[in-house]
Design an enzyme around this catalytic site. Structure first.
Site: not given
Length: 292
Positions: A102, A11, A125
């Site tokens: 985040d 993206q 992650y």
């Protein structure tokens, strides 16, 4: 400006291609078919060949749930790959902007997360992305910055907006988590933020950690409702969206309940603003629905 982007099909890489080219920059995107950022020699050679004015790391292992059983690959990309790119940028004295997440935070509490808050990722992650940040710091002083962001969406790739549009086309009712909070952020807005940061990083006016996201926090449930309201402008049916809890929708990886990032440090930069994510959402939905 000659921009070298690590990442090609994701993206953010595609958004950087769009926004950078529109602003008159020469943008080159390198994807996995060209090289693996886990290969330090390949990264260094690519930087030497390109001789860029700016390097951006938009490449990442982002399969949050898969990472729980694929930690080796997640760390190879998110930690080692980041270290390799940062080292090549430092060695060439090239400004470097790395995009983080985040998910480096535990997500407890109810106030927005500041750049200097204690991190505590809940899964592989987030831990691998935090390790990438730490790898950059271990390399020592350089012209670089880290932009943490959240809840990224665009007309490209797999993301929440595309998933909601697909599910909403077939189902009259949906159940969406309503107790996780964050800032939806359009990938094209992140690209614009990177291009704003670039000259500031180059001349030493910006460095270190910055948080960036859409102006108004919401929940996944609220985000879903906004997606369907946007799609309704095209005559699409609006399904009923039932709020559920995180416990009602178990996943292999734990998600932060509070992913809201405090963006005051970014807003202190010259010309910086936080975008209205609903504007970006309408653009993304328009593009996706026009494409069928």
């Amino acid at each position: 400006m000659k921009v070298l982007v690590f990442g090609r099909g994701g993206q953010l890489a595609l958004a950087l291609r769009d926004q950078g080219s529109a602003a008159g920059h020469d943008v080159t995107c390198l994807g996995r078919e060209s090289l693996s950022i886990a290969d330090g020699s390949a990264v260094a050679n690519a930087v030497r060949r390109s001789t860029p004015d700016l390097i951006v790391n938009a490449a990442a292992y982002t399969a949050v749930d898969k990472a729980e059983s694929d930690a080796t690959e997640a760390f190879a990309v998110n930690r080692d790959g980041t270290r390799h790119i940062a080292a090549a940028a430092r060695d060439g004295d090239i400004p470097f902007i790395h995009v983080s997440t985040d998910y480096v935070f535990a997500g407890d509490g109810d106030r927005p997360w500041r750049e200097n808050d204690v991190t505590g990722p809940l899964g592989v992650y987030g831990a691998s992305k935090l390790a990438g940040e730490q790898a950059m710091a271990e390399l020592g002083p350089a012209r670089n910055a880290i932009l943490r962001t959240s809840w990224v969406f665009s007309p490209y790739g797999a993301n929440f907006v595309r998933t909601m549009l697909r599910l909403g086309a077939d189902r009259p009712e949906l159940r969406v988590v309503a107790d996780q909070h964050g800032r939806p952020t359009a990938a094209h807005d992140i690209a614009d933020a990177i291009l704003l940061l670039a000259p500031l990083v180059a001349n030493g006016m910006a460095q270190g950690l910055y948080h960036f996201g859409g102006a108004e926090p919401t929940t996944w449930h609220g985000f879903a409702q906004a997606v369907f309201a946007s799609a309704a402008r095209h005559g699409r049916p609006v399904p009923i969206v039932h709020p559920i809890t995180t416990a009602d929708y178990p996943t292999p990886a734990r998600r932060p309940a509070n992913s809201v990032l405090a963006c005051d440090r970014y807003l202190a930069l010259p010309g910086a603003t936080l975008p209205d994510w609903r504007v970006g959402l309408n653009r993304a939905v328009d593009t996706l629905l026009a494409a069928g």
